[in-house]
Design a protein around this motif. Structure first.
Motif, PDB file in Angstrom:
ATOM      1  N   GLY A  76       0.782  -1.233   0.000  1.00  0.00           N
ATOM      2  CA  GLY A  76       0.000   0.000   0.000  1.00  0.00           C
ATOM      3  C   GLY A  76       0.810   1.277   0.000  1.00  0.00           C
ATOM      4  N   PHE A  77       2.133   1.164  -0.188  1.00  0.00           N
ATOM      5  CA  PHE A  77       2.955   2.372  -0.230  1.00  0.00           C
ATOM      6  C   PHE A  77       2.793   3.108  -1.560  1.00  0.00           C
ATOM      7  N   LEU A  78       2.511   2.365  -2.613  1.00  0.00           N
ATOM      8  CA  LEU A  78       2.351   2.954  -3.942  1.00  0.00           C
ATOM      9  C   LEU A  78       0.967   2.632  -4.467  1.00  0.00           C
ATOM     10  N   ASP A  79       0.327   3.608  -5.057  1.00  0.00           N
ATOM     11  CA  ASP A  79      -0.981   3.415  -5.681  1.00  0.00           C
ATOM     12  C   ASP A  79      -0.800   3.538  -7.180  1.00  0.00           C
ATOM     13  N   GLN A  80      -0.963   2.411  -7.900  1.00  0.00           N
ATOM     14  CA  GLN A  80      -0.701   2.430  -9.326  1.00  0.00           C
ATOM     15  C   GLN A  80      -1.837   3.043 -10.139  1.00  0.00           C
ATOM     16  N   ASN A  81      -2.963   3.366  -9.496  1.00  0.00           N
ATOM     17  CA  ASN A  81      -4.114   3.868 -10.243  1.00  0.00           C
ATOM     18  C   ASN A  81      -4.226   5.391 -10.249  1.00  0.00           C
ATOM     19  N   VAL A  82      -3.698   6.045  -9.210  1.00  0.00           N
ATOM     20  CA  VAL A  82      -3.856   7.495  -9.101  1.00  0.00           C
ATOM     21  C   VAL A  82      -2.486   8.148  -9.073  1.00  0.00           C
ATOM     22  N   LEU A  83      -2.112   8.836 -10.162  1.00  0.00           N
ATOM     23  CA  LEU A  83      -0.773   9.397 -10.270  1.00  0.00           C
ATOM     24  C   LEU A  83      -0.484  10.412  -9.168  1.00  0.00           C
ATOM     25  N   GLN A  84      -1.442  11.288  -8.883  1.00  0.00           N
ATOM     26  CA  GLN A  84      -1.197  12.325  -7.881  1.00  0.00           C
ATOM     27  C   GLN A  84      -1.007  11.711  -6.500  1.00  0.00           C
ATOM     28  N   GLN A  85      -1.833  10.719  -6.181  1.00  0.00           N
ATOM     29  CA  GLN A  85      -1.687  10.056  -4.890  1.00  0.00           C
ATOM     30  C   GLN A  85      -0.354   9.326  -4.819  1.00  0.00           C
ATOM     31  N   THR A  86       0.050   8.739  -5.934  1.00  0.00           N
ATOM     32  CA  THR A  86       1.337   8.061  -5.998  1.00  0.00           C
ATOM     33  C   THR A  86       2.459   9.046  -5.702  1.00  0.00           C
ATOM     34  N   GLU A  87       2.363  10.232  -6.269  1.00  0.00           N
ATOM     35  CA  GLU A  87       3.390  11.244  -6.030  1.00  0.00           C
ATOM     36  C   GLU A  87       3.449  11.594  -4.553  1.00  0.00           C
ATOM     37  N   GLN A  88       2.304  11.705  -3.917  1.00  0.00           N
ATOM     38  CA  GLN A  88       2.272  12.023  -2.495  1.00  0.00           C
ATOM     39  C   GLN A  88       2.897  10.904  -1.667  1.00  0.00           C
ATOM     40  N   HIS A  89       2.590   9.659  -2.044  1.00  0.00           N
ATOM     41  CA  HIS A  89       3.198   8.517  -1.359  1.00  0.00           C
ATOM     42  C   HIS A  89       4.715   8.558  -1.510  1.00  0.00           C
ATOM     43  N   LEU A  90       5.162   8.748  -2.748  1.00  0.00           N
ATOM     44  CA  LEU A  90       6.593   8.755  -3.025  1.00  0.00           C
ATOM     45  C   LEU A  90       7.301   9.888  -2.287  1.00  0.00           C
ATOM     46  N   GLU A  91       6.685  11.059  -2.302  1.00  0.00           N
ATOM     47  CA  GLU A  91       7.294  12.200  -1.631  1.00  0.00           C
ATOM     48  C   GLU A  91       7.426  11.929  -0.131  1.00  0.00           C
ATOM     49  N   ALA A  92       6.384  11.348   0.464  1.00  0.00           N
ATOM     50  CA  ALA A  92       6.422  11.049   1.899  1.00  0.00           C
ATOM     51  C   ALA A  92       7.498  10.017   2.214  1.00  0.00           C
ATOM     52  N   LEU A  93       7.634   9.017   1.352  1.00  0.00           N
ATOM     53  CA  LEU A  93       8.654   7.990   1.567  1.00  0.00           C
ATOM     54  C   LEU A  93      10.057   8.564   1.423  1.00  0.00           C
ATOM     55  N   CYS A  94      10.244   9.400   0.410  1.00  0.00           N
ATOM     56  CA  CYS A  94      11.560  10.013   0.193  1.00  0.00           C
ATOM     57  C   CYS A  94      11.957  10.914   1.365  1.00  0.00           C
ATOM     58  N   LYS A  95      10.961  11.528   1.989  1.00  0.00           N
ATOM     59  CA  LYS A  95      11.243  12.394   3.135  1.00  0.00           C
ATOM     60  C   LYS A  95      11.777  11.598   4.326  1.00  0.00           C
ATOM     61  N   GLN A  96      11.536  10.274   4.339  1.00  0.00           N
ATOM     62  CA  GLN A  96      12.098   9.449   5.403  1.00  0.00           C
ATOM     63  C   GLN A  96      13.621   9.424   5.309  1.00  0.00           C
ATOM     64  N   ALA A  97      14.126   9.506   4.076  1.00  0.00           N
ATOM     65  CA  ALA A  97      15.580   9.512   3.874  1.00  0.00           C
ATOM     66  C   ALA A  97      16.152  10.923   3.939  1.00  0.00           C
ATOM     67  N   ASP A  98      15.372  11.893   3.439  1.00  0.00           N
ATOM     68  CA  ASP A  98      15.828  13.284   3.398  1.00  0.00           C
ATOM     69  C   ASP A  98      14.636  14.190   3.677  1.00  0.00           C
ATOM     70  N   PRO A  99      14.516  14.703   4.902  1.00  0.00           N
ATOM     71  CA  PRO A  99      13.362  15.530   5.270  1.00  0.00           C
ATOM     72  C   PRO A  99      13.166  16.754   4.379  1.00  0.00           C
ATOM     73  N   SER A 100      14.225  17.198   3.698  1.00  0.00           N
ATOM     74  CA  SER A 100      14.112  18.376   2.839  1.00  0.00           C
ATOM     75  C   SER A 100      13.627  18.025   1.430  1.00  0.00           C
ATOM     76  N   PHE A 101      13.433  16.737   1.163  1.00  0.00           N
ATOM     77  CA  PHE A 101      13.038  16.303  -0.175  1.00  0.00           C
ATOM     78  C   PHE A 101      11.661  16.842  -0.539  1.00  0.00           C
ATOM     79  N   THR A 102      11.521  17.291  -1.800  1.00  0.00           N
ATOM     80  CA  THR A 102      10.213  17.674  -2.333  1.00  0.00           C
ATOM     81  C   THR A 102      10.107  17.204  -3.774  1.00  0.00           C
ATOM     82  N   ALA A 103       8.895  16.900  -4.196  1.00  0.00           N
ATOM     83  CA  ALA A 103       8.674  16.503  -5.582  1.00  0.00           C
ATOM     84  C   ALA A 103       9.032  17.653  -6.522  1.00  0.00           C
TER      85      ALA A 103
END
Length: 201
Positions: A71-98
């Motif tokens: 459930g970390f990635l949603d293959q049906n909704v691109l915008q939601q996927t971006e939000q998931h990815l951005e949140a996950l990337c922030k775990q590695a780098d809090p300053s990360f933004t899409a």
């Protein structure tokens, strides 16, 4: 009839059986406590991205497939996927933004039209794609973009957008460097999805 979505616990149970492993052996190979693995399989504990990366390396399954099932990635909704990815990337780098990914893609768009940019893609793509060591939507999308550019039938827009995404992927030092375990290719996934979305506008 509605098909019930497979849980990450059920998928892991199937993979453990198909790979002829015990939970104890999986624990040894992944360095994840056997009790934690058992709880994840039985739905009593949430799985983490780090767990999934380790499982993928031992169970012969792509990290992306496990991410989607969990459930970390949603293959049906691109915008939601971006939000998931951005949140996950922030775990590695809090300053990360899409937005930083989109800005770097924009910088690569000019390079993609140059002979130098085309040469980098042609010479470096196969080596980089092999280093990913998995299959899934990201790899398939990248191969599709590369094939389109190599065919000579790509439009100028496709050369710019797909070329930028491929250059982003090839460069190991991007917004979220590839060596940051286990998050290094999540920003590449975001970049590829942004490119596909832009090309369809």
């Amino acid at each position: 009839m509605k098909v019930e979505k497979k849980s990450i616990g059920n998928l892991l149970r199937e993979l453990i059986q198909s790979n002829k492993l015990s939970i104890r052996e999986l624990s040894r190979r992944t360095a994840i406590d056997a009790a934690i693995i058992s709880k994840i399989i039985n739905g009593k504990r949430k799985v983490t991205v780090n767990h999934l990366k380790r499982f993928s390396e031992v169970l012969n399954v792509s990290h992306e497939e496990l991410m989607r099932t969990a459930g970390f990635l949603d293959q049906n909704v691109l915008q939601q996927t971006e939000q998931h990815l951005e949140a996950l990337c922030k775990q590695a780098d809090p300053s990360f933004t899409a937005e930083r990914v989109r800005k770097q893609l924009a910088d690569y768009e000019e390079v993609a039209l140059t002979e130098g940019g085309k040469k980098i893609i042609e010479e470096k793509f196969d080596e980089k794609i092999q280093s990913v060591g998995s299959v899934g939507k990201l790899v398939n999308d990248l191969k599709t973009m590369f094939s389109k550019l190599q065919s000579g039938l790509a439009t100028k827009q496709e050369i710019i957008i797909f070329g930028a995404a491929l250059l982003y992927f090839i460069n190991p030092i991007d917004v979220l460097p590839d060596y940051i375990f286990p998050f290094g290719y999540l920003d590449d996934t975001l970049a590829v999805q942004a490119a596909l979305l832009n090309n369809n506008k």
